[in-house]
Motif scaffolding. Structure first.
Motif, PDB file in Angstrom:
ATOM      1  N   SER A   1       9.407   8.206   2.474  1.00 38.51           N
ATOM      2  CA  SER A   1      10.122   7.500   3.558  1.00 38.51           C
ATOM      3  C   SER A   1      10.665   8.439   4.621  1.00 38.51           C
ATOM      4  CB  SER A   1      11.307   6.716   2.993  1.00 38.51           C
ATOM      5  OG  SER A   1      10.848   5.730   2.155  1.00 38.51           O
ATOM      6  N   GLU A   2      10.884   9.703   4.253  1.00 36.76           N
ATOM      7  CA  GLU A   2      11.440  10.681   5.202  1.00 36.76           C
ATOM      8  C   GLU A   2      10.349  11.340   6.055  1.00 36.76           C
ATOM      9  OE1 GLU A   2      14.609  10.795   5.492  1.00 36.76           O
ATOM     10  OE2 GLU A   2      14.940   9.534   3.716  1.00 36.76           O
ATOM     11  N   GLU A   3       9.083  11.090   5.700  1.00 40.66           N
ATOM     12  CA  GLU A   3       7.962  11.772   6.370  1.00 40.66           C
ATOM     13  C   GLU A   3       7.420  10.934   7.529  1.00 40.66           C
ATOM     14  OE1 GLU A   3       6.891  14.809   5.654  1.00 40.66           O
ATOM     15  OE2 GLU A   3       8.187  15.082   3.904  1.00 40.66           O
ATOM     16  N   LYS A   4       8.126  10.999   8.657  1.00 41.68           N
ATOM     17  CA  LYS A   4       7.776  10.145   9.814  1.00 41.68           C
ATOM     18  C   LYS A   4       6.324  10.305  10.245  1.00 41.68           C
ATOM     19  CE  LYS A   4      11.926   9.064  12.354  1.00 41.68           C
ATOM     20  NZ  LYS A   4      12.891   9.648  13.256  1.00 41.68           N
ATOM     21  N   LYS A   5       5.852  11.557  10.254  1.00 39.93           N
ATOM     22  CA  LYS A   5       4.492  11.828  10.729  1.00 39.93           C
ATOM     23  C   LYS A   5       3.454  11.138   9.833  1.00 39.93           C
ATOM     24  CE  LYS A   5       2.476  15.863  12.384  1.00 39.93           C
ATOM     25  NZ  LYS A   5       2.389  17.322  12.357  1.00 39.93           N
ATOM     26  N   LEU A   6       3.680  11.246   8.528  1.00 38.20           N
ATOM     27  CA  LEU A   6       2.726  10.632   7.584  1.00 38.20           C
ATOM     28  C   LEU A   6       2.744   9.108   7.684  1.00 38.20           C
ATOM     29  CD1 LEU A   6       3.185  12.670   4.257  1.00 38.20           C
ATOM     30  CD2 LEU A   6       1.189  12.637   5.749  1.00 38.20           C
ATOM     31  N   LEU A   7       3.918   8.590   8.044  1.00 40.03           N
ATOM     32  CA  LEU A   7       4.052   7.127   8.040  1.00 40.03           C
ATOM     33  C   LEU A   7       3.679   6.476   9.369  1.00 40.03           C
ATOM     34  CD1 LEU A   7       7.329   6.696   5.961  1.00 40.03           C
ATOM     35  CD2 LEU A   7       4.986   6.312   5.222  1.00 40.03           C
ATOM     36  N   LYS A   8       3.323   7.315  10.362  1.00 38.09           N
ATOM     37  CA  LYS A   8       3.015   6.750  11.689  1.00 38.09           C
ATOM     38  C   LYS A   8       1.899   5.692  11.571  1.00 38.09           C
ATOM     39  CE  LYS A   8       2.283   7.908  16.436  1.00 38.09           C
ATOM     40  NZ  LYS A   8       1.325   8.624  17.247  1.00 38.09           N
ATOM     41  N   HIS A   9       0.809   6.053  10.903  1.00 41.85           N
ATOM     42  CA  HIS A   9      -0.249   5.079  10.627  1.00 41.85           C
ATOM     43  C   HIS A   9      -0.427   5.024   9.124  1.00 41.85           C
ATOM     44  CE1 HIS A   9      -0.961   4.989  14.809  1.00 41.85           C
ATOM     45  NE2 HIS A   9      -1.583   6.141  14.892  1.00 41.85           N
ATOM     46  N   LYS A  10      -0.082   3.916   8.512  1.00 46.07           N
ATOM     47  CA  LYS A  10      -0.182   3.847   7.050  1.00 46.07           C
ATOM     48  C   LYS A  10      -0.896   2.566   6.605  1.00 46.07           C
ATOM     49  CE  LYS A  10       4.437   1.861   6.399  1.00 46.07           C
ATOM     50  NZ  LYS A  10       4.408   1.214   7.660  1.00 46.07           N
ATOM     51  N   ILE A  11      -1.546   2.692   5.454  1.00 49.89           N
ATOM     52  CA  ILE A  11      -2.220   1.557   4.822  1.00 49.89           C
ATOM     53  C   ILE A  11      -1.796   1.577   3.365  1.00 49.89           C
ATOM     54  CG2 ILE A  11      -4.473   0.734   3.997  1.00 49.89           C
ATOM     55  CD1 ILE A  11      -4.167   0.230   6.905  1.00 49.89           C
ATOM     56  N   GLN A  12      -1.465   0.410   2.828  1.00 50.91           N
ATOM     57  CA  GLN A  12      -1.035   0.366   1.433  1.00 50.91           C
ATOM     58  C   GLN A  12      -2.114  -0.334   0.625  1.00 50.91           C
ATOM     59  OE1 GLN A  12       3.593  -0.013   2.256  1.00 50.91           O
ATOM     60  NE2 GLN A  12       2.559  -1.949   2.521  1.00 50.91           N
ATOM     61  N   VAL A  13      -2.454   0.208  -0.513  1.00 54.33           N
ATOM     62  CA  VAL A  13      -3.404  -0.501  -1.379  1.00 54.33           C
ATOM     63  C   VAL A  13      -2.943  -0.490  -2.827  1.00 54.33           C
ATOM     64  CG1 VAL A  13      -5.506  -0.117   0.005  1.00 54.33           C
ATOM     65  CG2 VAL A  13      -4.938   1.452  -1.820  1.00 54.33           C
ATOM     66  N   GLY A  14      -3.451  -1.494  -3.549  1.00 54.65           N
ATOM     67  CA  GLY A  14      -3.225  -1.564  -4.991  1.00 54.65           C
ATOM     68  C   GLY A  14      -4.552  -1.292  -5.663  1.00 54.65           C
ATOM     69  N   GLY A  15      -5.377  -2.349  -5.796  1.00 51.76           N
ATOM     70  CA  GLY A  15      -6.691  -2.199  -6.432  1.00 51.76           C
ATOM     71  C   GLY A  15      -7.835  -2.167  -5.432  1.00 51.76           C
ATOM     72  N   GLY A  16      -7.561  -2.403  -4.158  1.00 50.42           N
ATOM     73  CA  GLY A  16      -8.615  -2.387  -3.132  1.00 50.42           C
ATOM     74  C   GLY A  16      -9.630  -3.510  -3.285  1.00 50.42           C
ATOM     75  N   SER A  17      -9.210  -4.648  -3.852  1.00 49.48           N
ATOM     76  CA  SER A  17     -10.164  -5.741  -4.075  1.00 49.48           C
ATOM     77  C   SER A  17     -10.101  -6.808  -2.989  1.00 49.48           C
ATOM     78  CB  SER A  17      -9.926  -6.392  -5.444  1.00 49.48           C
ATOM     79  OG  SER A  17      -8.640  -6.964  -5.505  1.00 49.48           O
ATOM     80  N   ASN A  18      -9.310  -6.545  -1.949  1.00 51.19           N
ATOM     81  CA  ASN A  18      -9.249  -7.518  -0.856  1.00 51.19           C
ATOM     82  C   ASN A  18      -9.216  -6.813   0.496  1.00 51.19           C
ATOM     83  OD1 ASN A  18      -9.312 -10.206  -0.141  1.00 51.19           O
ATOM     84  ND2 ASN A  18      -7.092 -10.390  -0.014  1.00 51.19           N
TER      85      ASN A  18
END
Ligand SMILES: Cc1cc2nc3c(=O)[nH]c(=O)nc-3n(C[C@H](O)[C@H](O)[C@H](O)COP(=O)(O)OP(=O)(O)OC[C@H]3O[C@@H](n4cnc5c(N)ncnc54)[C@H](O)[C@@H]3O)c2cc1C
Length: 343
Positions: A37-54
């Protein structure tokens, strides 16, 4: 926290498409989540995945940080004579949770057996199958707000569950990371066997006494026989949502297409099976290059091995255009598209 660079995500999407992400982080503890959460640069463009089935990524390289949710664990937080409340961490596999509920004789999720993916993703599109949607047994969704760096609690009503949608797919999309889900399960069971071929399957299996285990086994067996296994043939289940149209529009269509199926939603609307519409446009079983429409399930787009995300996307565009021109119905993708253009 370990940040890997330029990582292939082939193993993390059920289409089996080989794309890369600039950064890849596994979230397996709340501490890692807080550090990220403190890493602004890394979080600028983010995608979250679990199993990648959708998901379907249409890029060879996604210029983003892919956050892979692997928070694990489950615990009973409350119990009465009739119900049990279980908190399940978002990175648990959905089907493992279903089996755990059945082992403990807790009902509510048995009709949702064998749906791929994680517990954390289940409320996002309010997963549904065989007459049941997960929203019916979700009590609370706990999620990390990336902006305010705090844990939010969404009660059932806040989730605004609908057909393959929720507040997490709309207003809160990619703004929060679901960390756990609290389910309210039944100790006294209410069996739901009205949808699909569950009753016939139970008969075929020689089961005369209903139980949540029997229903889960029947659903598992039907799903295995009907849907392609992503480990053998890349796919993401239903690619499109079943569209809702006005009854006046439906009646117009019925004049030309007398066999058009429908499910009544309310006095003004009906739902039409997208698979039927796609089949009528001649797409069922059609192969275009390395991808195509499944031979038995017109709603499922498959990767025969070497398709790119863009090949599959273009195929879905052609299907949408054909259905639009033949029926004047705009199909909506159920699968979430990942693209650099969307950041
Ligand atoms: C063979 C097959 C059959 C299927 N059958 C069904 C079915 O019957 N019914 C049904 O409803 N679906 C079905 N699906 C679709 C899919 O399994 C579900 O949508 C599932 O919930 C996706 O889980 P996932 O962990 O793989 O999510 P992912 O594909 O990893 O992610 C899906 C979306 O959720 C977001 N997301 C994931 N985890 C989190 C999190 N923790 N916090 C915030 N956002 C998150 C992602 O950013 C993405 O937008 C099927 C898929 C396949 C391949």
């Amino acid at each position: 926290m370990i940040v890997q660079q330029n990582v292939s995500i082939k193993h993390l999407n059920t289409f089996g498409i080989d794309f890369k992400v600039d950064n890849y982080v596994i979230i397996d503890t709340m501490q890692v989540l807080k550090t990220l959460s403190e890493e602004k640069k890394l979080l600028k463009h983010k995608i979250q995945v679990g199993g990648g089935s959708n998901i379907l990524c249409v890029e060879e390289q996604l210029h983003a940080t892919l956050i892979h949710n692997q928070l694990k664990g489950k615990k009973v937080i409350k119990e009465t004579e009739a119900h049990v409340w279980v908190e399940v961490m978002a990175g648990e596999k959905w089907h493992d949770f279903v089996l755990y509920a059945i082992e403990n004789n807790w009902g509510g999720v048995e009709n949702l057996s064998l749906i791929p993916g994680t517990v954390g993703a289940a409320p996002i599109q309010n997963i549904g199958a065989y007459g049941v949607e997960v929203g019916t047994c979700v009590e609370e969704v706990r999620a990390w707000n990336w902006n305010d760096k705090e844990l939010l609690k969404f009660k059932k009503d806040d989730c605004k569950f609908g057909y393959r949608t929720s507040v997490f797919k709309e207003k809160w999309k990619q703004k929060i990371l679901i960390t756990s889900v609290v389910f309210k399960l039944d100790k006294q069971h209410h069996f739901n066997t009205t949808y699909g071929a569950i009753t016939q399957e139970l008969e075929k299996m020689g089961i005369s006494t209903l139980s949540i285990k029997a229903i889960s086994d029947a659903v598992t067996s039907i799903r295995k026989s009907k849907l392609p296994n992503p480990e053998e043939l890349g796919n993401a289940g239903s690619f499109f949502k079943n569209p809702t149209i006005k009854i006046s529009h439906f009646k117009e269509l019925q004049k030309e297409h007398t066999l058009i199926p429908s499910y009544t939603l309310d006095a003004q609307h009906v739902k039409v099976p997208a698979g039927w519409l796609i089949e009528q446009c001649g797409w069922k079983g059609k192969k275009i290059g390395a991808c195509g429409v499944h031979k038995d399930q017109a709603l499922v787009i498959v990767n025969y091995g070497k398709a790119s995300g863009n090949d599959i996307y273009q195929l879905s565009e052609s299907i949408i255009q054909d259905v639009q021109s033949k029926f004047n119905i705009l199909l909506e993708r159920e699968v979430q598209i990942l693209s650099n253009r969307l950041f």
